[in-house]
Design an enzyme around this catalytic site. Structure first.
Site, mmCIF file in Angstrom:
data_model
loop_
_atom_site.group_PDB
_atom_site.id
_atom_site.type_symbol
_atom_site.label_atom_id
_atom_site.label_comp_id
_atom_site.label_asym_id
_atom_site.label_seq_id
_atom_site.Cartn_x
_atom_site.Cartn_y
_atom_site.Cartn_z
ATOM 1 N N HIS A 28 6.710 -22.763 10.985
ATOM 2 C CA HIS A 28 8.010 -22.145 10.698
ATOM 3 C C HIS A 28 7.909 -20.633 10.511
ATOM 4 C CE1 HIS A 28 7.164 -21.418 6.443
ATOM 5 N NE2 HIS A 28 6.643 -22.640 6.362
ATOM 6 N N HIS A 96 7.791 -20.502 15.390
ATOM 7 C CA HIS A 96 9.013 -19.696 15.388
ATOM 8 C C HIS A 96 8.794 -18.400 14.618
ATOM 9 C CE1 HIS A 96 13.053 -18.742 13.387
ATOM 10 N NE2 HIS A 96 13.128 -18.310 14.631
#
Length: 268
Positions: A28, A96
């Site tokens: 993440h 990401h």
């Protein structure tokens, strides 16, 4: 109260079907958590694709006050340790933003274990160079198209602007991590640059949002293309910094096409 030490593997979210072709690890971004991929996870489960996800120190349910833990290099070490401990091979890293930078750095360390990279608006040396006018236009022109740039993909949909303001006022850990990220993303910083140079011929898919002002789309394509001629770029129209969240099905389809392309090239 948050502990000074943290264990990112204490609450791993994983889907492990009996038969698996690949091992996906989701990484993440800054200030986010693995649940930002929740819509994508559902599609992976339907496809019976194996995956792992966990929260980095200072994020989600894995809080930490340790300055040493809130560094990009430490996050890279954690992912490498996880891959080695689990004896994973044929790993596909899906990262990401900050997680994208972590993915390329992990690949540089464990290249033989990493099968492919899927980088979603990855942090690079064009990140954080944002036009002030564009930010103001985005803030005060409240159209659905540009509003998404400033919507954080947490469940309560907090404005990313309010998120940063609140984080910087109340949480020293995000100040520490943000400063470390900016330092690593600067031109002339050899650490992150070496990671992108290590991509070489590694199968890599880069997915960007057309309206991203955190990782500028055009500048990122130009920067990344210089590091590898084999990178496949996909740009999703009408979304900002989190294309996987706002267009999960299209994002998932791009990954499927990407893997099929790898298989075709291998069979030639």
């Amino acid at each position: 109260m948050a502990s000074s030490k943290s264990d990112p593997f204490q609450s791993i979210f994983a889907f492990k079907p009996h038969r698996k072709r690949h091992n996906f690890i989701f990484l993440h971004g800054f200030g986010s958590e693995y649940s930002s991929f929740k819509h994508v996870f559902k599609l992976f489960e339907k496809k019976r694709w194996s995956f792992f996800a966990f929260n980095f120190p200072g994020h989600g349910n894995n809080q930490s006050n340790s300055v040493d833990e809130l560094k990009l290099k430490h996050y890279v070490e954690l992912v490498c340790d996880f891959i080695i401990q689990k004896r994973l091979k044929k790993v596909v890293l899906v990262g990401h933003s900050m997680g994208g930078a972590i993915a390329v750095l992990v690949n540089a360390v464990l290249r033989e274990r990493i099968k492919a990279l899927v980088l979603v608006a990855p942090m690079n040396q064009t990140s954080f160079v944002v036009s002030k006018k564009r930010i103001l236009d985005t803030l005060f022109t409240r159209s659905p198209k540009n509003q998404q740039d400033f919507i954080e993909h947490t469940d309560d949909k907090k404005s990313i602007v309010n998120f940063f303001v609140g984080a910087f006022k109340k949480r020293v850990n995000f100040k520490t991590l943000y400063s470390d990220m900016v330092q690593n993303a600067k031109y002339g910083n050899d650490y992150l640059e070496a990671g992108y140079n290590a991509i070489k011929d590694k199968p890599t898919l880069v997915v960007l949002g057309s309206n991203d002002i955190v990782t500028p789309t055009k500048a990122s394509v130009e920067y990344l293309a210089k590091h590898s001629e084999t990178i496949i770029f996909k740009i999703i129209d009408g979304v900002g910094h989190s294309p996987h969240y706002y267009a999960p099905k299209l994002f998932f389809d791009y990954i499927g096409e990407f893997l099929d392309n790898i298989k075709r090239n291998k069979d030639k």
